[in-house]
Design an enzyme around this catalytic site. Structure first.
Site, mmCIF file in Angstrom:
data_model
loop_
_atom_site.group_PDB
_atom_site.id
_atom_site.type_symbol
_atom_site.label_atom_id
_atom_site.label_comp_id
_atom_site.label_asym_id
_atom_site.label_seq_id
_atom_site.Cartn_x
_atom_site.Cartn_y
_atom_site.Cartn_z
ATOM 1 N N ALA A 91 0.908 -1.430 -0.070
ATOM 2 C CA ALA A 91 -0.049 -0.088 0.011
ATOM 3 C C ALA A 91 0.775 1.140 0.177
ATOM 4 C CB ALA A 91 -1.030 0.128 1.173
ATOM 5 N N THR A 96 0.078 4.850 -1.823
ATOM 6 C CA THR A 96 -0.270 6.252 -1.358
ATOM 7 C C THR A 96 0.326 7.165 -1.991
ATOM 8 O OG1 THR A 96 1.300 5.727 0.463
ATOM 9 C CG2 THR A 96 -0.930 5.189 1.023
ATOM 10 N N PHE A 111 -5.702 1.624 3.962
ATOM 11 C CA PHE A 111 -6.933 1.162 4.928
ATOM 12 C C PHE A 111 -6.659 1.579 6.256
ATOM 13 C CE2 PHE A 111 -8.062 -1.998 1.568
ATOM 14 C CZ PHE A 111 -9.246 -1.363 1.112
ATOM 15 N N GLN A 163 0.726 -6.804 -3.804
ATOM 16 C CA GLN A 163 -0.640 -6.748 -2.864
ATOM 17 C C GLN A 163 -1.906 -5.818 -3.190
ATOM 18 O OE1 GLN A 163 2.125 -6.075 0.873
ATOM 19 N NE2 GLN A 163 0.605 -7.358 1.575
ATOM 20 N N ILE A 165 -4.258 -3.491 -5.507
ATOM 21 C CA ILE A 165 -5.401 -3.678 -6.431
ATOM 22 C C ILE A 165 -5.826 -2.466 -7.289
ATOM 23 C CG2 ILE A 165 -6.170 -5.468 -5.206
ATOM 24 C CD1 ILE A 165 -8.453 -3.824 -4.155
ATOM 25 N N ASP A 166 -4.814 -1.752 -7.513
ATOM 26 C CA ASP A 166 -5.137 -0.522 -8.118
ATOM 27 C C ASP A 166 -4.359 -0.556 -9.510
ATOM 28 O OD1 ASP A 166 -2.436 -0.081 -7.851
ATOM 29 O OD2 ASP A 166 -2.683 0.780 -5.896
ATOM 30 N N HIS A 216 -3.569 -10.263 -4.558
ATOM 31 C CA HIS A 216 -4.955 -10.060 -3.850
ATOM 32 C C HIS A 216 -6.147 -9.595 -5.160
ATOM 33 C CE1 HIS A 216 -3.119 -8.869 0.232
ATOM 34 N NE2 HIS A 216 -2.943 -10.117 -0.125
ATOM 35 N N SER A 253 4.636 -3.444 5.309
ATOM 36 C CA SER A 253 4.938 -3.626 6.498
ATOM 37 C C SER A 253 5.020 -4.899 6.855
ATOM 38 C CB SER A 253 4.004 -3.094 7.705
ATOM 39 O OG SER A 253 2.750 -3.647 7.294
ATOM 40 N N ASN A 259 10.431 1.139 3.694
ATOM 41 C CA ASN A 259 9.097 1.431 3.868
ATOM 42 C C ASN A 259 9.065 2.320 5.281
ATOM 43 O OD1 ASN A 259 6.386 0.400 4.269
ATOM 44 N ND2 ASN A 259 6.951 -0.547 6.222
#
Ligand SMILES: [Zn+2]
Length: 245
Positions: free
Chosen positions: A20, A24, A31, A97, A99-100, A115, A193, A217
């Site tokens: 994620a 961002t 999330f 991971q 989904i975009d 995912h 993470s 990260n």
């Protein structure tokens, strides 16, 4: 950072794993973070297959303003630099991971989505994920009008090929992810993470096969002490990297 670049450029089979934190940077909300979507939508519910079975409008209403607006999002410097690394033959595969589909938008060819993806919408009554009924854009056009995408054959509500809680992860993608992680002599772990399985176990496969890992990260991960390179800020590292390739 120079040593990191050197290691990257001399690697034989570099694989990236993204989460994620990469998205961002493109203005896609996380999330769980400080401004996470969990504060507004109940993601546990919206991505729960039991809820979807009972009432798919829970998913479609919640997803309208953050899944079905993905066409408005642009790849970041991380996405575009990874695509460049693949073009140069350095990056052999990218496991995500996310989904975009921003990696694909940036031009990366070998993307393994563990995912799933909203690029495919299929009918669970008369079809399968291998027989897409609508692509992302067709589904988004329907969802944006406040309706749900329906199967033209049987009228059932279509399901996006995102892996929901309570569903099995995509077998082929998972198999490919394991294979690439075992092959990798250098894995870039980016914006994750490493707390959610199966992604969390992939760098361990690389380490066990005597590969090296680099973790970038914003926040700790359980594998920090095993990383040959450890940075916090993706944007800084990838801005510098993009100058080198
Ligand atoms: Zn159908």
């Amino acid at each position: 950072m120079e040593e990191f670049f050197e290691q990257l450029f001399k690697s034989q089979h570099c694989v990236a794993l993204t989460g994620a934190g990469v998205s961002t940077l493109s203005g896609i909300r996380d999330f769980r973070g400080k401004n996470g979507l969990y504060h507004e939508v109940d993601a546990e519910k919206m991505f729960d297959i039991n809820y979807f079975n009972r009432d798919p409008s829970i998913y479609y209403n919640a997803a309208r303003n953050f899944i079905y607006n993905l066409d408005e999002k642009e790849p970041s410097i991380v996405h575009t630099t990874l695509a460049k690394l693949e073009q140069k033959g350095i990056l052999k595969a990218l496991i995500t991971q996310n989904i975009d589909f921003l990696h694909q938008k940036a031009g990366t060819k070998k993307v393994i989505e563990i995912h799933g993806s909203p690029a495919v919408h299929y009918c669970r009554e008369c079809g399968s994920p291998e027989e897409p009924v609508m692509d992302f854009y067709q589904a988004a056009a329907v969802v944006k009008t406040g309706k749900m995408p329906l199967c033209p054959q049987c009228g059932a509500v279509l399901k996006p090929d995102i892996t929901f809680f309570g569903e099995n992860l995509p077998v082929r993608a998972l198999h490919n992810a394991h294979w690439e992680s075992n092959q990798a002599d250098f894995m870039l772990v980016l914006g994750t993470s490493l707390t959610v399985h199966p992604a969390a176990g992939l760098p361990e496969l690389t380490l066990r096969a005597r590969g090296k890992i680099a973790i970038i990260n914003n926040g700790e991960t359980p594998l920090d002490s095993y990383a040959s390179f450890r940075f916090d800020d993706l944007e800084t590292v990838f801005s510098a990297l993009s100058q080198q390739i």
